[in-house]
Write an enzyme that holds these catalytic residues in place. Structure first.
Site, PDB file in Angstrom:
ATOM      1  N   GLY A  11      -1.998 -11.645 -16.966  1.00  0.00           N
ATOM      2  CA  GLY A  11      -0.881 -11.451 -17.898  1.00  0.00           C
ATOM      3  C   GLY A  11      -0.968 -10.090 -18.549  1.00  0.00           C
ATOM      4  N   GLY A  13       1.550  -8.848 -20.951  1.00  0.00           N
ATOM      5  CA  GLY A  13       2.637  -8.794 -21.923  1.00  0.00           C
ATOM      6  C   GLY A  13       2.154  -8.177 -23.229  1.00  0.00           C
ATOM      7  N   ALA A  44      -3.252  -9.367 -13.279  1.00  0.00           N
ATOM      8  CA  ALA A  44      -2.225 -10.204 -12.643  1.00  0.00           C
ATOM      9  C   ALA A  44      -0.956 -10.173 -13.479  1.00  0.00           C
ATOM     10  CB  ALA A  44      -2.724 -11.632 -12.502  1.00  0.00           C
ATOM     11  N   VAL A 133      -6.278 -18.899 -32.561  1.00  0.00           N
ATOM     12  CA  VAL A 133      -5.874 -19.314 -33.906  1.00  0.00           C
ATOM     13  C   VAL A 133      -5.945 -18.121 -34.842  1.00  0.00           C
ATOM     14  CG1 VAL A 133      -6.317 -20.840 -35.870  1.00  0.00           C
ATOM     15  CG2 VAL A 133      -6.746 -21.655 -33.538  1.00  0.00           C
ATOM     16  N   LYS A 206      -2.443 -24.925 -33.387  1.00  0.00           N
ATOM     17  CA  LYS A 206      -3.581 -24.288 -34.068  1.00  0.00           C
ATOM     18  C   LYS A 206      -4.314 -25.298 -34.954  1.00  0.00           C
ATOM     19  CE  LYS A 206      -1.301 -19.795 -33.913  1.00  0.00           C
ATOM     20  NZ  LYS A 206      -0.282 -18.944 -34.558  1.00  0.00           N
TER      21      LYS A 206
HETATM   22  N1  LIG Z   1       1.738 -12.328 -29.276  1.00  0.00           N
HETATM   23  C1  LIG Z   1       0.937 -12.744 -30.252  1.00  0.00           C
HETATM   24  O1  LIG Z   1       1.018 -12.291 -31.400  1.00  0.00           O
HETATM   25  C2  LIG Z   1      -0.083 -13.773 -29.977  1.00  0.00           C
HETATM   26  C3  LIG Z   1      -0.175 -14.391 -28.757  1.00  0.00           C
HETATM   27  N2  LIG Z   1      -1.147 -15.327 -28.527  1.00  0.00           N
HETATM   28  C4  LIG Z   1      -1.245 -15.971 -27.241  1.00  0.00           C
HETATM   29  O2  LIG Z   1      -1.523 -14.999 -26.254  1.00  0.00           O
HETATM   30  C5  LIG Z   1      -0.960 -15.381 -25.011  1.00  0.00           C
HETATM   31  C6  LIG Z   1      -0.068 -14.266 -24.494  1.00  0.00           C
HETATM   32  O3  LIG Z   1       0.952 -14.053 -25.436  1.00  0.00           O
HETATM   33  P1  LIG Z   1       1.921 -12.775 -25.347  1.00  0.00           P
HETATM   34  O4  LIG Z   1       1.192 -11.620 -24.789  1.00  0.00           O
HETATM   35  O5  LIG Z   1       2.553 -12.669 -26.688  1.00  0.00           O
HETATM   36  O6  LIG Z   1       2.997 -13.306 -24.318  1.00  0.00           O
HETATM   37  P2  LIG Z   1       3.966 -12.414 -23.389  1.00  0.00           P
HETATM   38  O7  LIG Z   1       5.061 -13.302 -22.980  1.00  0.00           O
HETATM   39  O8  LIG Z   1       4.279 -11.118 -24.054  1.00  0.00           O
HETATM   40  O9  LIG Z   1       3.011 -12.102 -22.140  1.00  0.00           O
HETATM   41  C7  LIG Z   1       2.703 -13.011 -21.133  1.00  0.00           C
HETATM   42  C8  LIG Z   1       2.793 -12.256 -19.825  1.00  0.00           C
HETATM   43  O10 LIG Z   1       2.341 -13.095 -18.769  1.00  0.00           O
HETATM   44  C9  LIG Z   1       3.157 -12.834 -17.635  1.00  0.00           C
HETATM   45  N3  LIG Z   1       3.075 -13.939 -16.704  1.00  0.00           N
HETATM   46  C10 LIG Z   1       3.733 -15.115 -16.726  1.00  0.00           C
HETATM   47  N4  LIG Z   1       3.386 -15.868 -15.656  1.00  0.00           N
HETATM   48  C11 LIG Z   1       2.490 -15.153 -14.961  1.00  0.00           C
HETATM   49  C12 LIG Z   1       1.765 -15.385 -13.771  1.00  0.00           C
HETATM   50  N5  LIG Z   1       1.893 -16.520 -13.094  1.00  0.00           N
HETATM   51  N6  LIG Z   1       0.915 -14.425 -13.339  1.00  0.00           N
HETATM   52  C13 LIG Z   1       0.778 -13.265 -14.013  1.00  0.00           C
HETATM   53  N7  LIG Z   1       1.449 -12.974 -15.158  1.00  0.00           N
HETATM   54  C14 LIG Z   1       2.290 -13.924 -15.620  1.00  0.00           C
HETATM   55  C15 LIG Z   1       4.537 -12.615 -18.197  1.00  0.00           C
HETATM   56  O11 LIG Z   1       5.352 -11.905 -17.298  1.00  0.00           O
HETATM   57  C16 LIG Z   1       4.209 -11.822 -19.472  1.00  0.00           C
HETATM   58  O12 LIG Z   1       4.232 -10.434 -19.237  1.00  0.00           O
HETATM   59  C17 LIG Z   1      -0.231 -16.711 -25.275  1.00  0.00           C
HETATM   60  O13 LIG Z   1      -1.087 -17.775 -24.970  1.00  0.00           O
HETATM   61  C18 LIG Z   1       0.028 -16.649 -26.761  1.00  0.00           C
HETATM   62  O14 LIG Z   1       0.169 -17.921 -27.363  1.00  0.00           O
HETATM   63  C19 LIG Z   1      -2.081 -15.666 -29.481  1.00  0.00           C
HETATM   64  C20 LIG Z   1      -2.036 -15.077 -30.707  1.00  0.00           C
HETATM   65  C21 LIG Z   1      -1.021 -14.124 -31.076  1.00  0.00           C
HETATM   66  N1  LIG Z   2       4.191 -16.738 -32.933  1.00  0.00           N
HETATM   67  C1  LIG Z   2       2.943 -16.683 -33.632  1.00  0.00           C
HETATM   68  C2  LIG Z   2       2.090 -15.581 -33.086  1.00  0.00           C
HETATM   69  C3  LIG Z   2       0.892 -16.050 -32.436  1.00  0.00           C
HETATM   70  O1  LIG Z   2       0.133 -16.909 -32.717  1.00  0.00           O
HETATM   71  C4  LIG Z   2       3.182 -16.389 -35.108  1.00  0.00           C
HETATM   72  O2  LIG Z   2       4.320 -16.141 -35.519  1.00  0.00           O
HETATM   73  O3  LIG Z   2       2.215 -16.475 -35.860  1.00  0.00           O
HETATM   74 NA    NA Z   3      -8.665 -15.742 -34.698  1.00  0.00          NA
END
Ligand SMILES: NC(=O)C1=CN([C@@H]2O[C@H](COP(=O)(O)OP(=O)(O)OC[C@H]3O[C@@H](n4cnc5c(N)ncnc54)[C@H](O)[C@@H]3O)[C@@H](O)[C@H]2O)C=CC1
Ligand SMILES: N[C@@H](CC=O)C(=O)O
Ligand code: NA
EC number: 1.1.1.3
Length: 429
Positions: A11, A13, A44, A133, A206
């Site tokens: 991932g 993102g 990936a 979390v 969480k």
């Molecule tokens: N964004 C935040 O502030 C926070 C995010 N998280 C967690 O971190 C994780 C990632 O979150 P984000 O980066 O915000 O999500 P995002 O949606 O920005 O990134 C996820 C990425 O994974 C890619 N993806 C989806 N399926 C895929 C596959 N089969 N193979 C390869 N890539 C694939 C998507 O295209 C996307 O670019 C999640 O579990 C989220 O709950 C945890 C704490 C804070």
């Molecule tokens: N969507 C969440 C971000 C990740 O945990 C938030 O708003 O706190």
């Molecule tokens: Na933490």
């Protein structure tokens, strides 16, 4: 220095791109801290041609995540795809193939954490998840390690930044929910589909993780009583202000007679409570334990770079463990505590009621509370022409008794409308 440890990132993102950036920019320091270079061997992604916030070195991007985790030279896998599948299968394959795993995936851990822990145990590898979390805030490691010698009795947290931003906006500007949500979306805090945040699913995941760690028992997302903030009105927020309180979406995990009570809902807390001063999109977790007393953890709970900080902290730890041929903490669920149904959980209620302004009304309302065994702590009355508003705050009672009282009030002739019902936390019982 040892030979490089090979790292795969799943991932790219918001979080993944910052992980890749920090792995590249801090390569020298990370190598020195681990005792071996961390070599990025694959990233990936879903689409090779998507726009990204980071330049990934030539040849490292792949759409074959399964192929990447199946490589037998990969030592460390970082899962930042999110969601249940394919994240779960990829993590399980990585562990089976002998890699240690770092993930930020709270949804998966809250739904199926034990399967992941068991796979890590079987493989003799680490599963670390500090970022899952409260983003950058160290809270998983304190619960899993620092407080492992103590008895945690309560965890009270603001663990969702989006909802805290919305409630803070409602409090500071008097805005309604819809207006505050719109601003959160414009500023990029809330997603286009904000359901997981505003309806409390994210906070409930969480809460399940926090309760599992704090009370050494298995708690899943379905064990968590969940209410979001979409029903919170400007009148609720004003009512809280009038009481010297503020509305926050709280994740509450408590030890009650050896059972676990775990819930997420909006609640009024006194402005003097440490959590009341958590503004904007910040998070904070307040922990009470028998020997340590009260502890507060505060900081950015979301965002690509802060979350990547927690991911890399875990990566350094699991990399050191690989070099030392040892494992860090695994699952601790020996206590096997029951989860208390919400109706048996004790809380306090704030109830605002529009009533006819005539003799005996107050006594009749008080009688309704008494009939359900709910003791009243304070009553405030404001007169208006031929009606009046009563604001009642109860002492602690079971949630079932309080809910029955509100039902009863709604059916009474003298009650024109119950205008606000909200739980009250963090004050005197
Ligand atoms: N964004 C935040 O502030 C926070 C995010 N998280 C967690 O971190 C994780 C990632 O979150 P984000 O980066 O915000 O999500 P995002 O949606 O920005 O990134 C996820 C990425 O994974 C890619 N993806 C989806 N399926 C895929 C596959 N089969 N193979 C390869 N890539 C694939 C998507 O295209 C996307 O670019 C999640 O579990 C989220 O709950 C945890 C704490 C804070
Ligand atoms: N969507 C969440 C971000 C990740 O945990 C938030 O708003 O706190
Ligand atoms: Na933490």
């Amino acid at each position: 220095m040892s030979t490089p440890l090979k790292v795969a990132v799943l991932g790219c993102g918001s979080v993944g791109s910052q992980v890749v950036r920090l792995l590249q920019e801090q390569a020298g320091d990370l190598a020195a801290r681990v005792g071996a270079p961390l070599e990025l061997v694959g990233v990936a992604v879903r689409r090779l041609d998507a726009a990204r916030e980071v330049d990934v070195p030539e040849g490292l991007l792949t759409t074959d995540a399964q192929g990447l985790v199946a490589r037998d030279d990969v030592d460390l896998v970082i899962e930042v795809i999110g969601g249940i599948e394919p994240a779960r299968s990829l993590i399980l394959s990585a562990l089976e193939n002998g890699a240690s795993v770092v993930t930020a995936n709270k949804a998966l851990l809250a739904e199926d954490g034990p399967t992941l822990y068991e796979a890590a145990e079987k493989a003799g590898r680490d599963l670390y998840f500090e970022a899952a979390v409260a983003g950058a805030i160290p809270i998983i490691r304190p619960l899993r390690e620092s407080l492992a010698g103590d008895t945690v009795t309560r965890v009270l947290g603001i663990v969702n930044g989006t909802t805290n931003f919305i409630l803070d906006k409602m409090d500071s500007s008097g805005a309604g929910f819809a207006e505050a949500l719109e601003e959160a979306q414009e500023l990029g805090y809330a997603e286009a589909d904000p359901t997981a945040d505003v309806e409390g699913f994210d906070a409930a995941a969480k809460a399940a993780i926090l309760a599992s760690l704090a009370f050494h028992s298995r708690v899943t997302a379905s064990d968590v009583h969940r209410e979001g903030i979409s029903e919170v009105t400007a009148a609720d927020v004003q009512s809280a202000r009038d009481m010297g309180s503020v509305v926050k979406l709280l994740a509450i995990c408590e030890l009650k007679d050896d059972a676990v009570a775990v819930r997420v809902h909006p609640a009024m807390i006194p402005r003097s409570h440490p959590l009341a001063s958590v503004r904007e999109a910040y998070n904070a977790v307040f922990v009470e334990s028998q020997a340590a007393g009260q502890l507060m953890f505060y900081g950015p709970g979301a965002g690509g770079a802060p979350t990547a900080s927690a991911v890399l902290g875990d990566l350094v730890t699991v990399a050191r463990n690989v070099l030392a041929d040892k494992r860090g903490a695994g699952e601790s669920a020996y206590a096997d505590r029951a989860v208390l149904p919400m109706g048996e959980t004790t809380t306090r209620y704030h109830v605002a009621i529009d009533v006819d302004d005539k003799a005996g009304v107050l006594a009749t309302v008080a009688q309704a509370f008494a009939e359900h065994g709910v003791s009243i702590q304070t009553v405030r009355q404001e007169g208006r022409d031929d009606d009046a508003q009563l604001v009642v705050v109860s002492h602690s009672a079971t949630d079932a008794a309080l809910a029955a009282t509100v039902e009863h009030l709604r059916g009474m002739d003298i009650v024109r409308e119950v205008t606000s019902v909200m739980r009250v936390e963090g004050g005197e019982e």
